[in-house]
Design an enzyme around this catalytic site. Structure first.
Site, PDB file in Angstrom:
ATOM      1  N   ASP A   1     -12.467 -73.061  71.642  1.00  6.97           N
ATOM      2  CA  ASP A   1     -13.066 -73.264  70.316  1.00  6.97           C
ATOM      3  C   ASP A   1     -12.122 -73.972  69.346  1.00  6.97           C
ATOM      4  O   ASP A   1     -12.507 -74.249  68.199  1.00  6.97           O
ATOM      5  CB  ASP A   1     -13.519 -71.916  69.718  1.00  6.97           C
ATOM      6  CG  ASP A   1     -14.731 -71.359  70.448  1.00  6.97           C
ATOM      7  OD1 ASP A   1     -15.345 -72.085  71.247  1.00  6.97           O
ATOM      8  OD2 ASP A   1     -15.054 -70.179  70.221  1.00  6.97           O
TER       9      ASP A   1
ATOM     10  N   CYS B   1     -26.836 -76.182  76.618  1.00  5.37           N
ATOM     11  CA  CYS B   1     -26.546 -76.545  75.231  1.00  5.37           C
ATOM     12  C   CYS B   1     -25.609 -77.736  75.219  1.00  5.37           C
ATOM     13  O   CYS B   1     -25.178 -78.205  76.277  1.00  5.37           O
ATOM     14  CB  CYS B   1     -26.023 -75.360  74.427  1.00  5.37           C
ATOM     15  SG  CYS B   1     -24.268 -75.179  74.365  1.00  5.37           S
TER      16      CYS B   1
ATOM     17  N   ARG C   1     -23.445 -73.394  60.886  1.00 10.69           N
ATOM     18  CA  ARG C   1     -23.609 -72.255  61.792  1.00 10.69           C
ATOM     19  C   ARG C   1     -22.361 -71.390  61.825  1.00 10.69           C
ATOM     20  O   ARG C   1     -22.455 -70.193  62.089  1.00 10.69           O
ATOM     21  CB  ARG C   1     -23.905 -72.748  63.221  1.00 10.69           C
ATOM     22  CG  ARG C   1     -25.274 -73.367  63.347  1.00 10.69           C
ATOM     23  CD  ARG C   1     -25.587 -73.689  64.771  1.00 10.69           C
ATOM     24  NE  ARG C   1     -25.504 -72.489  65.610  1.00 10.69           N
ATOM     25  CZ  ARG C   1     -25.744 -72.463  66.910  1.00 10.69           C
ATOM     26  NH1 ARG C   1     -26.084 -73.573  67.519  1.00 10.69           N
ATOM     27  NH2 ARG C   1     -25.642 -71.351  67.597  1.00 10.69           N
TER      28      ARG C   1
ATOM     29  N   ASN D   1     -17.829 -64.792  65.833  1.00 12.04           N
ATOM     30  CA  ASN D   1     -18.020 -64.382  67.226  1.00 12.04           C
ATOM     31  C   ASN D   1     -17.712 -62.909  67.463  1.00 12.04           C
ATOM     32  O   ASN D   1     -17.948 -62.387  68.555  1.00 12.04           O
ATOM     33  CB  ASN D   1     -17.217 -65.284  68.166  1.00 12.04           C
ATOM     34  CG  ASN D   1     -17.827 -66.672  68.235  1.00 12.04           C
ATOM     35  OD1 ASN D   1     -18.958 -66.881  67.801  1.00 12.04           O
ATOM     36  ND2 ASN D   1     -17.080 -67.627  68.766  1.00 12.04           N
TER      37      ASN D   1
HETATM   38  C1  EPZ Z   1     -18.302 -67.287  73.651  1.00  9.45           C
HETATM   39  O1  EPZ Z   1     -19.389 -67.907  74.310  1.00  9.45           O
HETATM   40  C2  EPZ Z   1     -18.270 -67.829  72.245  1.00  9.45           C
HETATM   41  N1  EPZ Z   1     -19.521 -67.509  71.579  1.00  9.45           N
HETATM   42  C3  EPZ Z   1     -18.050 -69.335  72.290  1.00  9.45           C
HETATM   43  O2  EPZ Z   1     -17.934 -69.772  70.952  1.00  9.45           O
HETATM   44  C4  EPZ Z   1     -16.744 -69.626  73.039  1.00  9.45           C
HETATM   45  O3  EPZ Z   1     -16.590 -71.012  73.164  1.00  9.45           O
HETATM   46  C5  EPZ Z   1     -16.785 -68.981  74.427  1.00  9.45           C
HETATM   47  O4  EPZ Z   1     -17.066 -67.569  74.312  1.00  9.45           O
HETATM   48  C6  EPZ Z   1     -15.479 -69.126  75.190  1.00  9.45           C
HETATM   49  O5  EPZ Z   1     -14.429 -68.582  74.442  1.00  9.45           O
HETATM   50  C7  EPZ Z   1     -19.664 -66.325  71.016  1.00  9.45           C
HETATM   51  O6  EPZ Z   1     -18.780 -65.476  71.055  1.00  9.45           O
HETATM   52  C8  EPZ Z   1     -20.942 -66.051  70.303  1.00  9.45           C
HETATM   53  P1  EPZ Z   1     -18.414 -67.411  78.097  1.00  9.45           P
HETATM   54  P2  EPZ Z   1     -19.928 -67.344  75.689  1.00  9.45           P
HETATM   55  O7  EPZ Z   1     -19.470 -66.546  78.679  1.00  9.45           O
HETATM   56  O8  EPZ Z   1     -19.824 -65.873  75.685  1.00  9.45           O
HETATM   57  C9  EPZ Z   1     -19.645 -69.764  82.095  1.00  9.45           C
HETATM   58  C10 EPZ Z   1     -18.144 -71.348  69.157  1.00  9.45           C
HETATM   59  O9  EPZ Z   1     -17.897 -72.554  68.918  1.00  9.45           O
HETATM   60  N2  EPZ Z   1     -20.605 -68.669  82.328  1.00  9.45           N
HETATM   61  O10 EPZ Z   1     -17.038 -66.866  77.974  1.00  9.45           O
HETATM   62  O11 EPZ Z   1     -21.260 -67.950  75.923  1.00  9.45           O
HETATM   63  C11 EPZ Z   1     -19.994 -70.585  80.866  1.00  9.45           C
HETATM   64  O12 EPZ Z   1     -20.952 -71.580  81.171  1.00  9.45           O
HETATM   65  C12 EPZ Z   1     -18.526 -70.962  70.545  1.00  9.45           C
HETATM   66  O13 EPZ Z   1     -18.085 -70.451  68.308  1.00  9.45           O
HETATM   67  C13 EPZ Z   1     -21.326 -68.655  83.506  1.00  9.45           C
HETATM   68  O14 EPZ Z   1     -21.213 -69.550  84.363  1.00  9.45           O
HETATM   69  O15 EPZ Z   1     -18.872 -67.982  76.693  1.00  9.45           O
HETATM   70  C14 EPZ Z   1     -18.653 -71.137  80.491  1.00  9.45           C
HETATM   71  O16 EPZ Z   1     -18.370 -72.275  81.278  1.00  9.45           O
HETATM   72  C15 EPZ Z   1     -19.356 -71.850  71.336  1.00  9.45           C
HETATM   73  N3  EPZ Z   1     -22.196 -67.616  83.710  1.00  9.45           N
HETATM   74  C16 EPZ Z   1     -17.692 -70.007  80.856  1.00  9.45           C
HETATM   75  O17 EPZ Z   1     -18.395 -69.192  81.778  1.00  9.45           O
HETATM   76  C17 EPZ Z   1     -22.357 -66.610  82.821  1.00  9.45           C
HETATM   77  O18 EPZ Z   1     -23.168 -65.702  83.054  1.00  9.45           O
HETATM   78  C18 EPZ Z   1     -17.226 -69.128  79.696  1.00  9.45           C
HETATM   79  O19 EPZ Z   1     -18.353 -68.765  78.942  1.00  9.45           O
HETATM   80  C19 EPZ Z   1     -21.597 -66.632  81.615  1.00  9.45           C
HETATM   81  C20 EPZ Z   1     -20.722 -67.671  81.405  1.00  9.45           C
END
Ligand code: EPZ
Length: 420
Positions: A307, A118, A399, A23
């Site tokens: 995670d 997802c 992955r 990540n």
């Molecule tokens: C990152 O995802 C990680 N992925 C995820 O890793 C991790 O679970 C997550 O951060 C939280 O730590 C990568 O770094 C590639 P967020 P990301 O935006 O950036 C909501 C793994 O297993 N949200 O912090 O997509 C969202 O739905 C994974 O390696 C909105 O509503 O996570 C979630 O509920 C999977 N609108 C929360 O915020 C937005 O525009 C946090 O998501 C963006 C996010």
């Protein structure tokens, strides 16, 4: 499709090399699109998601070239000749949205497929889009694509994130490095992967203050240049193997792991009866006593990581007493529960919380991986279970975990990958 077969009951002993953080690597690779010069990344993990990101960046016209046969050093850079991130790649990997900020910053237009939902939740990208709009981009959603343009270039803005988002912080941070003027991102995510990205951008000539805090201030510059950057170790891979040592009743040296990146997990594990000590070359993790049920709630960094929730749940399945696990980041991240229950676990889900009542032992069963971290929780449960477990759909595992069966087998696990 491959399956993983595990016969449980062997304490793990030995050492495991922790790879570069997936990540951190994914946004760092898209940062390579911010310059015509070469960004050379080292400690790149060998994972399916890294290959997907390489294809995505290459199809934008930017060269992604391995610098040595193992592919752990990647050179990225060159002119962007295509601003479209197509559905077939974005639908495979949500982190593809991280090309949006760099594309807009570099070529002022971007057409990026919307990632869609997802397995673990709806995961919208509205914060990414709103932040870019505040920076002067015009954004239209049409035919499942984000059509974004900023003909005059992006402008600095003050962006207050309504809640913490890792990906949105990364996209806006990258976009802001080349914007005209100062951008402030308040309530920014502070994950170690964001700090790593900021350090790399600074090495490329970006002007960023507040790194590691929830307020990032970025003074845009005209251009960024090439740099050499080593990716931080994967705290989630390390945490997952710490749980493997604990659940198997063994002791593992996690070479390269850093305690300062995983303090919340280490504190929780210590409460459960797992000792973690810093060594010159990594972290030594040993189960010190019978595991005891300990509650956790997932939080943005520096809290307990979402995670790690599935892997920690596997551990709680065989702990003495009960533990309540609350998931505050994603709305559907308990898909491993029915699979763990098939192995004899006693878990009840109530809304965003799961009550795990420890059982004396789990029993092997055929189970199915549902997402990346859920897959690893099944591997952990299988290591502790009596008898044989077969895990299908292991492409989820590939992955984000490199050579999981080789790393665990070298420490005494009875594990093999079979081509089904
Ligand atoms: C990152 O995802 C990680 N992925 C995820 O890793 C991790 O679970 C997550 O951060 C939280 O730590 C990568 O770094 C590639 P967020 P990301 O935006 O950036 C909501 C793994 O297993 N949200 O912090 O997509 C969202 O739905 C994974 O390696 C909105 O509503 O996570 C979630 O509920 C999977 N609108 C929360 O915020 C937005 O525009 C946090 O998501 C963006 C996010």
């Amino acid at each position: 499709m491959d399956v993983i077969r595990i016969r449980g009951g062997r304490p793990l002993e030995g050492s495991i090399e922790i790879g570069g953080a997936k990540n951190a690597a994914l946004p760092l690779m898209t940062a390579g699109m911010l310059t015509d010069e070469r960004l050379v990344l080292s400690n790149v993990p060998k994972l399916a998601d890294i290959r997907t990101m390489s294809s995505l960046i290459s199809q934008h016209g930017v060269a992604v070239e391995p610098q040595e046969p193992e592919g752990r050093r990647l050179s990225i850079g060159g002119a962007i000749t295509n601003d479209e991130a197509p559905y077939d790649i974005v639908s495979k990997m949500r982190a593809s949205i991280l090309v949006l900020g760099p594309l807009l910053a570099r070529v002022r237009t971007a057409r990026v497929s919307l990632p869609g939902g997802c397995a673990i939740g709806a995961r919208p990208v509205d914060l990414h889009l709103k932040g870019l709009e505040q920076m002067g981009a015009t954004i239209k959603l049409e035919g499942g694509y984000v059509d974004a343009s900023a003909p005059q270039g992006l402008k600095g803005a003050t962006i207050l994130m309504p809640f913490v988002s890792v990906g949105a912080t990364e996209n806006l941070l990258m976009a802001a490095t080349l914007a005209d003027g100062r951008t402030t991102i308040a309530n920014a995510a502070r994950e170690p992967e964001i700090i790593d990205l900021a350090h790399c951008l600074i090495a490329m000539g970006a002007r960023i203050e507040g790194v590691g805090t929830d307020k990032l201030v970025i003074e845009g510059v005209k251009r960024l240049h090439g740099a050499d950057h080593r990716i931080i170790p994967d705290r989630i891979e390390a945490g997952s193997y710490a749980c493997a040592a604990a659940i198997s009743g063994g002791s593992l040296l996690l070479r390269g792991a850093r305690l300062d990146q995983m303090e919340a997990l280490a504190r929780t594990l210590a409460e459960c009866g797992v000792e973690i000590s810093e060594q010159s070359d990594g972290l030594l993790v040993t189960r010190a006593r019978t595991l005891s049920g300990t509650d956790v709630s997932t939080e943005p960094y520096p809290g307990f990581p979402t995670d790690m929730q599935a892997q920690y749940m596997a551990l709680m399945c065989v702990a003495e007493g009960a533990a309540m696990l609350s998931e505050t980041i994603f709305e559907n991240r308990f898909m491993h529960v029915p699979e763990l229950n098939r192995m004899g676990a006693r878990i009840n889900v109530h809304g965003a919380s799961a009550i795990v009542r420890g059982v004396p032992s789990l029993s092997g069963a055929p189970v199915m991986a549902t997402d990346l971290r859920a897959s690893l929780s099944l591997v952990l449960a299988a290591l502790a279970a009596k008898g044989q477990t077969t895990i299908s759909r292991v492409y989820h595992l590939d992955r984000g975990y490199e050579a999981v069966e080789r790393k665990l087998a070298a420490c005494g696990a009875d594990i093999e990958r079979l081509s089904a």
